[in-house]
Design an enzyme around this catalytic site. Structure first.
Site, PDB file in Angstrom:
ATOM      1  N   MET A  95     -17.224  -9.157 -17.045  1.00  0.00           N
ATOM      2  CA  MET A  95     -15.333  -8.446 -18.265  1.00  0.00           C
ATOM      3  C   MET A  95     -15.944  -8.114 -19.273  1.00  0.00           C
ATOM      4  SD  MET A  95     -13.468 -11.384 -17.410  1.00  0.00           S
ATOM      5  CE  MET A  95     -13.375 -11.949 -18.616  1.00  0.00           C
ATOM      6  N   GLY A  96     -16.711  -7.028 -18.781  1.00  0.00           N
ATOM      7  CA  GLY A  96     -17.036  -5.373 -20.063  1.00  0.00           C
ATOM      8  C   GLY A  96     -17.169  -6.305 -21.941  1.00  0.00           C
ATOM      9  N   ASN A  97     -16.922  -4.494 -22.604  1.00  0.00           N
ATOM     10  CA  ASN A  97     -17.160  -5.806 -23.901  1.00  0.00           C
ATOM     11  C   ASN A  97     -18.083  -5.914 -23.875  1.00  0.00           C
ATOM     12  OD1 ASN A  97     -15.996  -7.754 -26.884  1.00  0.00           O
ATOM     13  ND2 ASN A  97     -15.425  -5.344 -27.062  1.00  0.00           N
ATOM     14  N   HIS A 153     -25.156  -9.482 -22.918  1.00  0.00           N
ATOM     15  CA  HIS A 153     -25.467  -8.705 -21.562  1.00  0.00           C
ATOM     16  C   HIS A 153     -25.787  -8.313 -21.798  1.00  0.00           C
ATOM     17  CE1 HIS A 153     -20.850  -9.464 -22.897  1.00  0.00           C
ATOM     18  NE2 HIS A 153     -20.869  -9.878 -21.371  1.00  0.00           N
ATOM     19  N   GLN A 183      -8.917 -15.732 -13.511  1.00  0.00           N
ATOM     20  CA  GLN A 183      -9.137 -16.906 -14.091  1.00  0.00           C
ATOM     21  C   GLN A 183      -8.587 -17.128 -16.077  1.00  0.00           C
ATOM     22  OE1 GLN A 183     -13.229 -14.244 -14.386  1.00  0.00           O
ATOM     23  NE2 GLN A 183     -13.401 -15.208 -16.089  1.00  0.00           N
ATOM     24  N   LYS A 209     -25.169 -19.615 -21.175  1.00  0.00           N
ATOM     25  CA  LYS A 209     -23.479 -19.631 -22.067  1.00  0.00           C
ATOM     26  C   LYS A 209     -23.223 -20.616 -21.306  1.00  0.00           C
ATOM     27  CE  LYS A 209     -20.856 -18.358 -25.291  1.00  0.00           C
ATOM     28  NZ  LYS A 209     -19.746 -17.860 -24.382  1.00  0.00           N
ATOM     29  N   SER A 266     -18.231 -12.531 -26.561  1.00  0.00           N
ATOM     30  CA  SER A 266     -17.315 -11.119 -26.788  1.00  0.00           C
ATOM     31  C   SER A 266     -16.034 -12.183 -27.097  1.00  0.00           C
ATOM     32  CB  SER A 266     -16.314 -11.232 -24.916  1.00  0.00           C
ATOM     33  OG  SER A 266     -17.311  -9.730 -24.746  1.00  0.00           O
TER      34      SER A 266
HETATM   35  O1  PAF Z   1     -18.310 -14.406 -16.566  1.00  0.00           O
HETATM   36  C1  PAF Z   1     -17.987 -13.630 -17.446  1.00  0.00           C
HETATM   37  O2  PAF Z   1     -17.736 -12.608 -17.607  1.00  0.00           O
HETATM   38  C2  PAF Z   1     -16.728 -14.004 -15.887  1.00  0.00           C
HETATM   39  O3  PAF Z   1     -16.862 -15.258 -16.132  1.00  0.00           O
HETATM   40  C3  PAF Z   1     -17.257 -12.917 -14.512  1.00  0.00           C
HETATM   41  C4  PAF Z   1     -18.649 -14.374 -14.185  1.00  0.00           C
HETATM   42  C5  PAF Z   1     -17.678 -11.799 -14.643  1.00  0.00           C
HETATM   43  C6  PAF Z   1     -16.360 -12.876 -13.283  1.00  0.00           C
HETATM   44  O4  PAF Z   1     -14.646 -12.797 -13.967  1.00  0.00           O
END
Ligand code: PAF
Length: 280
Positions: free
Chosen positions: A30-32, A37, A61, A151, A188
């Site tokens: 989801m970036g940031n 990551h 979500q 995590k 994040s």
């Molecule tokens: O773990 C995340 O960042 C999110 O839940 C994902 C898997 C990218 C789905 O939006």
């Protein structure tokens, strides 16, 4: 590194990779982006010829009172970091690309049972949002493998179940949790913590280490769970759960025996919800 936002262009680029016989790894995010990551990206790099990272803050979500609107968005910095970490293709779709009929009217994918417990109990609908968007991303990218961080352990098991149940030919790879020097799992949401909360937050990991030692010493699991909850509460956390479950399906462990367990914690500091887990 190439950045694409449209499905047609994504398919064109991926078609080129496939025509060259290249294995494709997907890292959904989801970036940031932070070091946690980038560790996923590096693992992907070591397992595939091409690394695709998706950046999409998925509305389905987040609950109505959660942080969707203020969730940090930093696409330019993310793109720069991804380039430096060997990502080949950044897929950053708009909401109506993944939800052409709107997110409220989307076809959804639900994993029964596993979605409703632990984090699913505290965040109703959250995991259906996750499994829905992950299915869309899997269909869009059609990767050979996809990387998920330990995590979010419950999320990882849900995705494994989803892939098995929908017969998707995608290997799901678990990447170990990356921690700060004091043990706090990278997230994040850590940036929401004030200085006092940040100083308190590593107690979650300490608690998991303590739980693991208690299980190894043969302490009754229910007692360990209750003490962990009481200890975190006394320190100022609002605890959603402190649980010891079977590592393969999160079913209640009963007695420790020889089975692989996982300790899982979710707790709030102020309005910030933190989760962590440790295989026991
Ligand atoms: O773990 C995340 O960042 C999110 O839940 C994902 C898997 C990218 C789905 O939006």
């Amino acid at each position: 590194m190439q950045t694409v936002i449209a499905l047609g262009e994504l398919r064109l680029v991926l078609g080129g990779f496939r025509a060259a016989g290249q294995r494709i790894a997907l890292v959904p995010t989801m970036g940031n982006l932070h070091a946690g990551h980038y560790a996923l990206v590096e693992l992907a790099r070591s397992r595939a010829d091409r690394v695709v990272v998706s950046v999409f803050v998925n509305p389905t979500q987040f609950g109505p009172n959660e942080d969707f609107a203020r969730y940090p968005r930093s696409l330019d910095a993310d793109a720069e970091g991804l380039r430096a970490h060997g990502c080949d293709l950044l897929f950053a779709p708009a909401a109506d690309t993944l939800y052409p009929y709107g997110s409220a009217d989307t076809v959804s994918v639900q994993v029964p049972g596993l979605s409703d417990q632990l984090c699913g109990q505290a965040r109703p609908g959250h995991f259906t949002g996750v499994t829905t968007v992950v299915t869309k991303l899997f269909n869009a990218v059609q990767p050979d493998l996809a990387i998920f961080g330990q995590k979010d352990y419950q999320q990882l098991l849900l995705v494994r179940r989803l892939v098995a149940d929908l017969c998707l030919p995608i290997e799901i790879v678990m990447a170990p949790t990356v921690r700060e020097a004091d043990g706090l799992a990278l997230s994040s949401r850590n940036q929401y913590l004030g200085p006092e909360q940040r100083a308190l937050a590593p107690a979650l990991y300490q608690c998991l280490l303590w739980m693991r030692a208690q299980v190894a010493a043969g302490q009754p699991l229910a007692e360990v769970e209750a003490k962990a909850r009481a200890d975190l509460t006394a320190r100022g956390f609002a605890v959603d759960y402190a649980a010891l479950r079977r590592a393969d399906d999160l079913s209640p462990a009963g007695i420790a025996g020889n089975q692989a367990l996982v300790g899982l914690l979710a707790a709030r500091l102020g309005t910030t919800r933190l989760i962590d887990n440790l295989l026991v």
